[in-house]
Write a protein that holds these residues in place. Structure first.
Motif, PDB file in Angstrom:
ATOM      1  N   GLU A  29       7.567 -20.091  11.992  1.00 46.46           N
ATOM      2  CA  GLU A  29       6.815 -21.047  11.172  1.00 46.46           C
ATOM      3  C   GLU A  29       5.906 -21.955  12.001  1.00 46.46           C
ATOM      4  O   GLU A  29       5.016 -22.618  11.461  1.00 46.46           O
ATOM      5  CB  GLU A  29       7.772 -21.910  10.342  1.00 46.46           C
ATOM      6  N   ALA A  30       6.099 -21.967  13.342  1.00 49.72           N
ATOM      7  CA  ALA A  30       5.312 -22.852  14.199  1.00 49.72           C
ATOM      8  C   ALA A  30       4.294 -22.104  15.062  1.00 49.72           C
ATOM      9  O   ALA A  30       3.633 -22.702  15.903  1.00 49.72           O
ATOM     10  CB  ALA A  30       6.242 -23.670  15.090  1.00 49.72           C
ATOM     11  N   ARG A  31       4.159 -20.809  14.858  1.00 47.43           N
ATOM     12  CA  ARG A  31       3.243 -20.022  15.676  1.00 47.43           C
ATOM     13  C   ARG A  31       2.513 -18.990  14.820  1.00 47.43           C
ATOM     14  O   ARG A  31       2.835 -18.799  13.637  1.00 47.43           O
ATOM     15  CB  ARG A  31       4.011 -19.300  16.790  1.00 47.43           C
ATOM     16  N   ILE A  32       1.553 -18.326  15.432  1.00 50.12           N
ATOM     17  CA  ILE A  32       0.854 -17.234  14.756  1.00 50.12           C
ATOM     18  C   ILE A  32       1.722 -15.984  14.823  1.00 50.12           C
ATOM     19  O   ILE A  32       2.158 -15.579  15.898  1.00 50.12           O
ATOM     20  CB  ILE A  32      -0.505 -16.957  15.429  1.00 50.12           C
ATOM     21  N   VAL A  33       1.985 -15.410  13.677  1.00 52.65           N
ATOM     22  CA  VAL A  33       2.745 -14.157  13.610  1.00 52.65           C
ATOM     23  C   VAL A  33       1.740 -13.011  13.470  1.00 52.65           C
ATOM     24  O   VAL A  33       1.153 -12.813  12.402  1.00 52.65           O
ATOM     25  CB  VAL A  33       3.739 -14.151  12.429  1.00 52.65           C
ATOM     26  N   ALA A  34       1.531 -12.289  14.552  1.00 55.34           N
ATOM     27  CA  ALA A  34       0.524 -11.226  14.574  1.00 55.34           C
ATOM     28  C   ALA A  34       0.804 -10.166  13.515  1.00 55.34           C
ATOM     29  O   ALA A  34       1.960  -9.777  13.312  1.00 55.34           O
ATOM     30  CB  ALA A  34       0.482 -10.595  15.956  1.00 55.34           C
ATOM     31  N   ARG A  35      -0.274  -9.692  12.872  1.00 55.68           N
ATOM     32  CA  ARG A  35      -0.107  -8.681  11.817  1.00 55.68           C
ATOM     33  C   ARG A  35      -0.934  -7.421  12.065  1.00 55.68           C
ATOM     34  O   ARG A  35      -0.818  -6.453  11.315  1.00 55.68           O
ATOM     35  CB  ARG A  35      -0.477  -9.272  10.458  1.00 55.68           C
ATOM     36  N   CYS A  36      -1.764  -7.430  13.100  1.00 54.55           N
ATOM     37  CA  CYS A  36      -2.609  -6.259  13.372  1.00 54.55           C
ATOM     38  C   CYS A  36      -1.816  -5.223  14.160  1.00 54.55           C
ATOM     39  O   CYS A  36      -1.344  -5.494  15.265  1.00 54.55           O
ATOM     40  CB  CYS A  36      -3.851  -6.668  14.157  1.00 54.55           C
ATOM     41  N   GLU A  37      -1.671  -4.039  13.594  1.00 52.53           N
ATOM     42  CA  GLU A  37      -0.917  -2.962  14.246  1.00 52.53           C
ATOM     43  C   GLU A  37      -1.841  -1.919  14.872  1.00 52.53           C
ATOM     44  O   GLU A  37      -1.388  -0.858  15.280  1.00 52.53           O
ATOM     45  CB  GLU A  37      -0.013  -2.272  13.209  1.00 52.53           C
ATOM     46  N   ASN A  77      -6.591 -16.437  12.027  1.00 51.45           N
ATOM     47  CA  ASN A  77      -6.194 -15.370  11.103  1.00 51.45           C
ATOM     48  C   ASN A  77      -5.237 -14.407  11.817  1.00 51.45           C
ATOM     49  O   ASN A  77      -5.634 -13.734  12.772  1.00 51.45           O
ATOM     50  CB  ASN A  77      -7.436 -14.624  10.622  1.00 51.45           C
ATOM     51  N   PRO A  78      -3.983 -14.301  11.383  1.00 49.87           N
ATOM     52  CA  PRO A  78      -3.019 -13.412  12.041  1.00 49.87           C
ATOM     53  C   PRO A  78      -3.393 -11.936  11.948  1.00 49.87           C
ATOM     54  O   PRO A  78      -2.915 -11.124  12.739  1.00 49.87           O
ATOM     55  CB  PRO A  78      -1.704 -13.697  11.304  1.00 49.87           C
ATOM     56  N   ASP A  79      -4.278 -11.582  10.985  1.00 49.13           N
ATOM     57  CA  ASP A  79      -4.728 -10.191  10.885  1.00 49.13           C
ATOM     58  C   ASP A  79      -5.626  -9.802  12.059  1.00 49.13           C
ATOM     59  O   ASP A  79      -5.859  -8.612  12.297  1.00 49.13           O
ATOM     60  CB  ASP A  79      -5.508  -9.980   9.576  1.00 49.13           C
ATOM     61  N   GLU A  80      -6.138 -10.816  12.776  1.00 53.75           N
ATOM     62  CA  GLU A  80      -7.019 -10.566  13.914  1.00 53.75           C
ATOM     63  C   GLU A  80      -6.262 -10.533  15.240  1.00 53.75           C
ATOM     64  O   GLU A  80      -6.860 -10.305  16.289  1.00 53.75           O
ATOM     65  CB  GLU A  80      -8.099 -11.654  13.987  1.00 53.75           C
TER      66      GLU A  80
END
Length: 434
Positions: A29-37, A77-80
């Motif tokens: 909850e305190a960081r960027i959770v990466a989502r790009c695979e 943006n975590p998608d990036e």
């Protein structure tokens, strides 16, 4: 009880601590959770593909193997942001590109450093510059994605260690080509002022070398910080490796600074990230490790002018290929220093050229001839004739004209100091990195 607690801490992974090391330094909850695979985020991939903003040879003709570019702007943006698994895949792809390209671009490199450049050599140089730009940019993007998600656990450290090793070994390739160009500069003498193309290439190579060394320094600093933050989980060997790399790269940059500041070649590609090393923060086991002791010995020898001991150390069986890559840029400057000093200390004395090659770890006598000219040291077919005054400029010019075609036909970048397994290992990057 305190002793028992210390024993538990020291055992660490061997006993299977109840506290398993976390990959990230902060909670989700305190960081960027990466989502790009993917190796390149979808939005960037679409934008660059439509604009044909990718290298067809390195990233596939259709952009299917596109690697994320570095960008200074980031909207959170975590998608990036690529996941650590995606980053590892990207790094493996980058190493594969290097492995597939480096052989074709290094064929014959340095063999004709004093002759005119053929079309095939120009094509090879263009390809290498493109590869260097790719490695420089994509490694920055990898470091950016790792740090953006506050990752410093085992996988993040493994990634950064591989990035550092890749940059160290690629820096060696850059330095090798840059050295060949500077030899051409020296051997052509006054003609260089009329060769606009060569001057432009030298400027481009100097710029690339500086940027690359700066990126290497930053990546090593990032990896070093990770190891310091997770010190209890990091092995002594890894900590020692980081310190040894920093020591050797600092020595190399220092020698370059003092050499090129007074020469007509160029400025040194050193980086402030390599300058300051705080030994107080190093653990006793790290300082007493063979890797660090060897790096400290080599550094002291290079700094204090113990040249025979220096070359003996860097040519020892224990000296690794990565260590060699770290000090490669300072080998010839130190050889020239030895010859210059010998002009005074060995005034009116002679030395067999074969003995000098053995002492300075040179594979080819043509390379010795070039260094002797740089040091203004007299020689004949068999002996080196040291004298305090050295050769006059007119003598250097005359000998340069005679030796130019001989040196041009020899592979003067060849090093007998190179560790026995070095050449073979470098042709297969993954044999070491993966």
């Amino acid at each position: 009880d305190d002793d028992d607690d210390d024993d538990d801490d020291d055992d660490g992974d061997d006993e299977g601590d109840d506290e398993e090391e976390e990959e990230f330094s902060e909670p989700a909850e305190a960081r960027i959770v990466a989502r790009c695979e993917r190796m390149c985020p979808a939005r960037e991939h679409a934008r660059r593909k439509s604009a044909s903003d990718f290298h067809a040879q390195f990233e596939a003709s259709d952009g299917g193997k596109m690697l994320k570019k570095f960008s200074r702007t980031f909207d959170g943006n975590p998608d990036e942001v690529r996941t650590l698994d995606a980053i590892e895949t990207s790094l493996e792809r980058l190493v594969t590109v290097i492995e597939e390209t480096i052989g074709s671009t290094s064929e014959g490199e340095g063999d004709a450093c004093c002759s005119s450049t053929s079309k095939s050599e120009e094509k090879s140089e263009t390809m290498f510059h493109a590869l260097a730009s790719l490695v420089w940019d994509r490694s920055r993007a990898i470091r950016g994605d790792v740090t953006a998600q506050s990752a410093s656990g085992p996988k993040a450290r493994r990634i950064m260690r591989r990035v550092v090793q890749t940059l160290i070994r690629f820096d060696y390739e850059i330095q090798k080509r840059q050295r060949a160009r500077k030899y051409a500069y020296f051997m052509r003498g006054d003609q260089i002022e009329e060769d606009v193309t060569m001057k432009r290439r030298m400027h481009e190579e100097d710029s690339m070398a500086r940027m690359f060394r700066e990126q290497l320094g930053k990546s090593l600093a990032t990896y070093s910080t990770m190891c310091a933050e997770r010190a209890r989980y990091v092995s002594t060997e890894e900590k020692a490796e980081v310190l040894a790399y920093r020591l050797l790269l600092r020595l190399s940059a220092k020698i370059e600074d003092s050499t090129f500041s007074s020469s007509s070649f160029s400025s040194s590609p050193s980086s402030s990230k390599l300058d300051n090393i705080d030994f107080r923060a190093a653990e006793p086991d790290v300082l007493s490790s063979q890797l660090v002791l060897r790096a400290m010995h080599v550094s002291v020898c290079g700094d204090t002018g113990k040249y025979v001991s220096f070359f003996r150390a860097v040519s020892s069986e224990s000296f690794t290929f990565e260590e060699f890559c770290c000090v490669y840029a300072c080998l010839d400057p130190l050889r020239v220093r030895y010859l210059l000093r010998s002009n005074i200390s060995h005034n009116r004395m002679k030395m067999k050229k074969d003995d000098a090659c053995s002492l300075l770890k040179l594979e080819r006598v043509e390379k010795l001839h070039l260094l002797l000219l740089q040091a203004r040291t007299d020689f004949d077919d068999i002996d080196i004739a040291f004298r305090a005054g050295g050769l006059d400029e007119s003598d250097v010019v005359a000998r340069r004209k005679v030796l130019k075609p001989i040196i041009a036909s020899a592979n003067i970048t060849s090093e007998s100091v190179l560790p026995a397994s070095g050449a073979a290992a470098f042709r297969s990057w993954k044999s070491v990195l993966w």
